[in-house]
Write an enzyme that holds these catalytic residues in place. Structure first.
Site, mmCIF file in Angstrom:
data_model
loop_
_atom_site.group_PDB
_atom_site.id
_atom_site.type_symbol
_atom_site.label_atom_id
_atom_site.label_comp_id
_atom_site.label_asym_id
_atom_site.label_seq_id
_atom_site.Cartn_x
_atom_site.Cartn_y
_atom_site.Cartn_z
ATOM 1 N N GLU A 28 6.792 12.913 -10.665
ATOM 2 C CA GLU A 28 6.446 12.909 -9.238
ATOM 3 C C GLU A 28 5.240 13.788 -8.912
ATOM 4 O O GLU A 28 4.496 13.530 -7.969
ATOM 5 C CB GLU A 28 7.651 13.380 -8.414
ATOM 6 N N LYS A 57 7.162 22.181 -6.418
ATOM 7 C CA LYS A 57 7.310 22.812 -7.745
ATOM 8 C C LYS A 57 6.833 21.901 -8.863
ATOM 9 O O LYS A 57 6.445 22.380 -9.939
ATOM 10 C CB LYS A 57 8.749 23.269 -7.956
#
Length: 333
Positions: A279, A189
């Site tokens: 990330e 995501k």
């Protein structure tokens, strides 16, 4: 509770989880930065990552892995994915056998393409592993906003026991046995959030944002299921829930990176000014490689990979997506 918790990592989410857990169990958080350790112990704050927010006074901090982990009954990993393996190797001598290790990370390791629970299992075999994930923006939770997360472990009995460690009045914990799906959803995501941010940075509207989120969910579900995740996981807290929060909140680091890219900035300049890790930047290359390995079409993720690696611009990426064929909604594209 009599369980003692050692948490590795003094960033925003690690500190938030440590503060929550310390309401239920004696908790020590490890951070490399001695100033952060002092700030937590003396002022009950972590101004570097959670400015202006008071932490639970029972939380203790240390810059010694041995002190943090030697008596821990539960270990929580709260460091970024790409440095987790090295930190685990440092921590390994101080973690007692069979102690559960729970990951907070939402990324995939470059090179190996491994999830963090896989890295833990490889580095420290014999330990029950799990992941805590979901739509959890650290500052909102520390400000007293209600939130929910999912604790994914193969062993349901251990997961149910650990619910009491993480649960507080406004922080609800659900369990799930789909570790693969929950972990992949959390990692993938972030890549979609960068895509949504790029659109926002270029001034796209709500219709565009909604389309990218929805088609992005379809992409990450296809890859996640192909890698062994359960389809329903991607419609839950770890999938849709986390995707919505990360793609729409101004507190989201990955969305922020996308916004800046959409405004025409260079990725190196964006990353250099950030104190926290997004990330999705490094995970995008792993996702691109996995999609190619498995023959999964992920046009949105592919365009993010190209922009992050300076192969194209955000505006050209969106033009490219508009040129892809649109067939049945159940098909890629």
């Amino acid at each position: 509770m009599s369980l003692k918790v050692g948490l590795i990592g003094g960033g925003s989410w690690g500190t938030t989880v440590a503060s929550l857990v310390s309401r239920n169990c004696p908790t020590t958080i490890w951070a490399r930065d001695s100033h952060t350790v002092e700030d937590i112990n003396k002022n009950h704050r972590n101004e570097k990552y959670l400015a202006g927010i008071k932490l639970n006074e029972a939380l203790k901090a240390s810059d010694s892995l041995k002190e943090t982990l030697k008596d821990a009954d539960v270990v929580i990993m709260g460091v970024p994915t790409q440095c987790s393996r090295n930190v685990l190797e440092e921590a390994k001598p101080y973690i007692r056998p069979w102690i559960p290790i729970i990951s907070l990370s939402k990324g995939l390791e470059q090179g190996t393409k491994m999830r963090l629970t896989q890295i833990i299992e490889e580095t420290m075999p014999g330990h029950p592993v799990g992941v805590l994930t979901g739509p959890n923006l650290a500052k909102e939770i520390m400000q007293g906003q209600a939130a929910a997360a999912v604790l994914a472990m193969v062993d349901a009995s251990i997961a149910h026991a650990l619910q009491k460690v993480f649960r507080t009045g406004l922080f609800r914990i659900y369990t799930n046995d789909d570790v693969i799906g929950c972990e992949l959803a959390g990692a993938l995501k972030n890549v979609i959030a960068i895509a949504v941010g790029m659109g926002d940075g270029m001034g796209a509207g709500d219709n565009t944002r909604s389309a990218v989120i929805t088609r992005g969910l379809a992409e990450l579900t296809r890859l996640g299921v192909a890698m062994g995740g359960q389809p329903m996981t991607f419609a839950g807290l770890a999938g849709m829930g986390d995707l919505i929060a990360t793609c729409t909140s101004p507190l989201s680091r990955n969305r922020y990176v996308g916004v800046q890219l959409g405004m025409g900035r260079n990725i190196k300049d964006i990353i250099s000014e950030m104190s926290m890790v997004a990330e999705g930047v490094k995970t995008s290359s792993v996702v691109f490689e996995l999609a190619q390995d498995l023959g999964i079409e992920m046009p949105i993720a592919a365009e993010v990979y190209k922009v992050v690696n300076n192969q194209t611009s955000a505006i050209d990426a969106f033009k490219g997506l508009l040129k892809t064929r649109s067939g049945s909604e159940a098909e890629p594209g």
